[in-house]
Design an enzyme around this catalytic site. Structure first.
Site, mmCIF file in Angstrom:
data_model
loop_
_atom_site.group_PDB
_atom_site.id
_atom_site.type_symbol
_atom_site.label_atom_id
_atom_site.label_comp_id
_atom_site.label_asym_id
_atom_site.label_seq_id
_atom_site.Cartn_x
_atom_site.Cartn_y
_atom_site.Cartn_z
ATOM 1 C CB SER A 75 1.744 -0.418 -2.137
ATOM 2 O OG SER A 75 1.914 -1.093 -2.614
ATOM 3 C CG ASN A 157 11.470 -5.443 -5.825
ATOM 4 O OD1 ASN A 157 11.218 -4.439 -6.009
ATOM 5 N ND2 ASN A 157 9.528 -6.065 -6.779
ATOM 6 C CB THR A 243 -10.683 4.004 13.337
ATOM 7 O OG1 THR A 243 -11.507 4.358 12.898
ATOM 8 C CG2 THR A 243 -10.701 3.567 14.066
ATOM 9 C CB CYS A 331 2.852 -5.836 -8.995
ATOM 10 S SG CYS A 331 3.493 -5.707 -7.022
HETATM 11 C C1 LIG Z 1 6.061 -5.781 -1.287
HETATM 12 C C2 LIG Z 1 6.637 -4.423 -1.861
HETATM 13 C C3 LIG Z 1 5.837 -2.955 -1.728
HETATM 14 C C4 LIG Z 1 4.472 -3.177 -1.441
HETATM 15 O O1 LIG Z 1 3.948 -3.334 -0.377
HETATM 16 P P1 LIG Z 1 2.618 -3.875 0.403
HETATM 17 O O2 LIG Z 1 3.031 -3.702 1.579
HETATM 18 O O3 LIG Z 1 2.830 -5.593 -0.547
HETATM 19 O O4 LIG Z 1 2.196 -2.774 -0.374
HETATM 20 C C5 LIG Z 1 6.877 -2.127 -2.193
HETATM 21 N N1 LIG Z 1 8.158 -2.224 -2.305
HETATM 22 C C6 LIG Z 1 9.051 -3.307 -2.248
HETATM 23 C C7 LIG Z 1 9.500 -3.027 -2.332
HETATM 24 C C8 LIG Z 1 7.880 -4.389 -2.395
HETATM 25 O O5 LIG Z 1 9.005 -5.664 -2.007
#
Ligand SMILES: *Cc1c(COP(=O)(O)O)cnc(C)c1O
Length: 389
Positions: A75, A157, A243, A331
């Site tokens: 993200s 996703n 960091t 989400c």
């Molecule tokens: C899971 C996912 C994210 C978010 O990744 P995180 O590391 O959980 O923040 C963004 N894009 C897609 C397509 C995802 O499947």
């Protein structure tokens, strides 16, 4: 009631950390705990580990190590790409136009909406076909001199559909417009060569490919101007202060190396299971549809909609029956709204509300798939009766 550990069929939500990845990480919590910015020996050892990880990631992406930016998650990588490129283009040349697919993860789509509402950007949403695929020609004909960035997800996703990224990349390159791609879901199974894909920015998140949660990468092509999202120390070439999370960065790099090395083996493991699952569901569950592309989809990804079913009620019933699955996007749990991605495919709410995503991975077996196939028709039937009141 099934009191055994539930069968995990939600690898698109997250994956367990590979044992080899954990082993690689452990020293950097313990004796090699230094801050990579420190001058002394402890710092040097930590810095060497971060730079080795950067080279390891660069080898998989076929890019230079100084084009690899470590972040805290997928993200954050999406946020840095969109906001960073949008603000830099606005500042340099007054560019205000963003071209975004309607099947992006919220990390991209909500960032685009914020850029529109709060910062005056003009966001144009691309069309997609019934499988959620972006047509490269539809991108090409919308590119403008003031386009700051195009963003197209590599593999979705929720529905698993793979976009023709290299073709879109070639057209953007020709027009001199930046292309960002969210490759978070793609990374476990698809080639990530940024030269072949012709992307300028690309987001990865380690926990989707058997690495730890809380660490990601943004690939940033050399000479791409980005406004840093986080200011402070000069870490990550001034693009992302803070960091470095040394053990997690080491873990991400090891997980990505393994994913690239074992891609064929992993695909050969999950794809027949996925095909068996899809065929089984389509044969045994009435009023069911496959969502996403029938062929051009992630090899571990099966997604469906069932007419007249509340997807969240079905998930609860499946959980009680011993199956950990998803409605599509982690989400959105608890939300009664149909998913924007499913609506973008042209599905009506009576279909889109009844979504189920089953994603396979390293621990999946034929027995898992068969037991889900045995349980599902009856549970969908019950959920349908429940929804009909
Ligand atoms: C899971 C996912 C994210 C978010 O990744 P995180 O590391 O959980 O923040 C963004 N894009 C897609 C397509 C995802 O499947």
């Amino acid at each position: 009631m099934n009191h055994a550990a539930p069968v995990y069929l939600d690898y698109a939500a997250t994956t367990p950390v590979d044992e080899r990845v954990l082993e690689a990480m452990l020293p950097y919590f313990k004796e090699a705990f230094g801050n990579p910015s420190s001058i002394h020996t402890y710092g040097q050892r930590a810095e060497a580990a971060v730079e080795a990880a950067r080279e390891q990631v660069a080898a998989v992406l076929n890019c230079r190590p100084d084009e690899v930016i470590f972040t805290s998650c997928g993200s954050e990588s999406d946020n840095l790409a969109l906001r960073g490129a949008a603000f830099a283009a606005q500042q340099m040349r007054g560019a205000r136009h963003l071209l975004v697919s309607p099947v992006e993860h919220h990390a991209v789509s909500h960032t685009a909406v914020q850029l529109e509402r709060l910062h005056g950007f003009d966001v144009e949403w691309l069309p997609v076909d019934e499988f959620g695929r972006v047509d490269p020609d539809e991108v090409a004909c919308r590119l403008r001199p003031d386009t700051a960035l195009v963003s197209v997800i590599y593999a979705n996703n929720e529905i698993g559909t793979i976009n023709p990224l290299a073709e879109i990349g070639a057209l953007c390159r020709q027009a001199g417009v930046l292309l960002h791609s969210d490759a978070v879901q793609a990374a476990a199974y698809l080639p990530l060569d940024v030269q072949a894909l012709q992307v300028d920015l690309m987001a990865l998140g380690a926990h989707k490919f058997y690495g730890p949660k809380g660490v990601g990468v943004l690939y940033v092509r050399k000479d791409t101007r980005l406004l840093p999202a986080q200011t402070g120390g000069g870490q990550e070439f001034g693009l992302r202060a803070g960091t470095s999370n040394v053990p997690y960065i080491v873990g991400l790099a090891e997980a990505l190396r393994i994913a690239a090395d074992e891609r064929q083996k992993c695909t050969a493991h999950v794809q027949p299971l996925r095909d068996h699952l899809i065929n089984g569901v389509m044969e045994t569950v009435p009023m069911a549809r496959l969502t996403g592309h029938p062929q051009d989809r992630l090899p571990n990804h099966a997604s469906f909609v069932f007419h007249g079913v509340d997807g969240n009620a079905l998930l609860t019933m499946l959980d009680a029956a011993g199956f950990a699955v998803s409605s599509g996007s982690a989400c959105k749990t608890g939300s009664p709204e149909p998913s924007e991605v499913l609506l973008a495919l042209g599905l009506e709410p009576q279909w889109a509300l009844g979504s189920l995503r089953v994603t396979l991975g390293s621990g999946s077996t034929p027995a898992h798939v068969n037991s889900l196939l045995a349980a599902l028709p009856q549970l969908v039937h019950q959920a349908r009766q429940l929804a009909a009141g």
